[in-house]
Design an enzyme around this catalytic site. Structure first.
Site, short mmCIF file in Angstrom:
data_model
loop_
_atom_site.label_atom_id
_atom_site.label_comp_id
_atom_site.label_asym_id
_atom_site.label_seq_id
_atom_site.Cartn_x
_atom_site.Cartn_y
_atom_site.Cartn_z
N LYS A 49 0.84 -1.21 0.00
CA LYS A 49 0.00 0.00 0.00
C LYS A 49 0.87 1.26 0.00
CE LYS A 49 -3.80 -2.45 2.20
NZ LYS A 49 -4.68 -2.67 3.35
N GLN A 93 -4.61 -1.59 9.49
CA GLN A 93 -4.53 -2.91 8.87
C GLN A 93 -5.09 -3.99 9.80
OE1 GLN A 93 -3.57 -3.32 5.71
NE2 GLN A 93 -3.83 -5.53 5.77
N ASP A 116 -11.05 2.83 3.75
CA ASP A 116 -11.36 1.39 3.67
C ASP A 116 -12.87 1.17 3.63
OD1 ASP A 116 -9.32 -0.53 3.47
OD2 ASP A 116 -8.80 -0.41 5.60
N1 GUN Z 1 -6.75 -6.88 6.11
C1 GUN Z 1 -7.11 -7.65 5.06
N2 GUN Z 1 -7.71 -6.90 4.12
C2 GUN Z 1 -7.74 -5.63 4.59
C3 GUN Z 1 -8.24 -4.41 4.07
O1 GUN Z 1 -8.79 -4.33 2.97
N3 GUN Z 1 -8.06 -3.32 4.86
C4 GUN Z 1 -7.48 -3.40 6.07
N4 GUN Z 1 -7.38 -2.28 6.79
N5 GUN Z 1 -7.02 -4.52 6.58
C5 GUN Z 1 -7.14 -5.63 5.84
#
Ligand code: GUN
Length: 280
Positions: A49, A93, A116
């Protein structure tokens, strides 16, 4: 042989467009990424990311906290980030370490910076079809289907997942696009029968070879959201790719399709937030 839906190259195109738009903005968009603990997969996702941010000209602010961090400290950091003018998006996350209440943390992120789209306010907008920030994986799947010209209206979509991040919002987005939607989960009786009825199958179970060719209707569209690390270290999804690709009309490979699209949607939401954000 099915059309391979190449999310990796579509995501690269989307990111290049985002970069152009970012370069034309008077401000630099900023994304804060919080990671708590040492989960190896999470570390890899966060690195990806932050790299995407660089590619798109977005400032990526990474906050790495030890697994012993008290919840109050995480909430404190989020409340500071909610106030910062140079931060337009905030994500934490998942998974969070045991003992941290994931729901409280997610709901502490300002809905205006919730790129998100995990906040209930944003989830509600997705359910209602009054779209704001779209949840990244479902939005990535929808963009992929649209890009490859997959007709959704009037089709039967079977979603094998009921999480708040993937299955439920995706089911609502497919429904809003006029599909007839079935959601399958761990208590569903006879999932193979359900899947065999689908024109569009989306699976996010986390079990290798969960979807086999005998379950898939010839000509169906098959989207695999799962990323599983096998014992030999290689990555795979839920779908038995070789045989299923012989009978599906469209299919996503794992890795390299839904994952990159998910990350591209995060960049899109961050740009949207920096670019005046959401109305209403
Ligand atoms: N863990 C697995 N997928 C995601 C996601 O799309 N966003 C976040 N914040 N954590 C994750």
């Amino acid at each position: 042989m099915a059309v391979i839906m190449d999310g990796k190259s579509l995501a690269a195109k989307i990111k290049a467009q985002i970069r152009k738009q970012v370069d034309s903005l008077a401000i630099k968009p900023g994304l804060a990424v919080i990671i708590v603990g040492e989960d190896p997969a999470s570390k890899i996702y966060v690195k990806g990311k932050i790299n995407d941010c660089k590619e798109c000209g977005i400032a990526g602010f990474e906050f790495v906290l030890p697994h012993t961090t008290p919840q109050s400290e995480i909430l404190n950091l989020i409340s500071q980030l909610n106030e910062r003018d140079d931060v337009h998006g905030i994500i934490c996350q998942l998974p969070l370490p045991r003992g941290i209440d994931q729901k409280s943390v997610m709901q502490a992120i300002s809905p205006a910076k919730d790129v998100d789209s995990f906040h209930y306010e944003n989830l509600g907008k997705t359910v209602s079809g009054n779209y704001g920030f779209l949840p990244c994986t479902p939005a990535g799947v929808m963009e992929l289907l649209n890009h490859y010209g997959v007709e959704i209206g009037g089709k039967h979509a079977v979603v094998v997942n009921r999480s708040l991040i993937v299955g439920k919002p995706l089911a609502m987005m497919l429904l809003n696009a006029n599909a007839t939607v079935t959601i399958c989960h761990s208590q569903t009786k006879n999932i193979p029968h359900m899947v065999s009825q689908a024109d569009i199958v989306v699976t996010a179970v986390g079990r290798q070879n969960f979807i086999t060719s005998d379950m898939v209707k010839p000509g169906a569209v098959v989207v695999d959201v799962s990323i599983i690390r096998r014992e030999d270290g290689k990555l795979c999804g839920d779908v038995d790719f070789g045989p299923v690709s012989e009978i599906a009309s469209h299919i996503t490979p794992v890795p390299g399709s839904v994952g990159p699209m998910t990350r591209a949607m995060l960049m899109k939401n961050t740009l949207l937030s920096a670019n005046g954000g959401l109305v209403g």
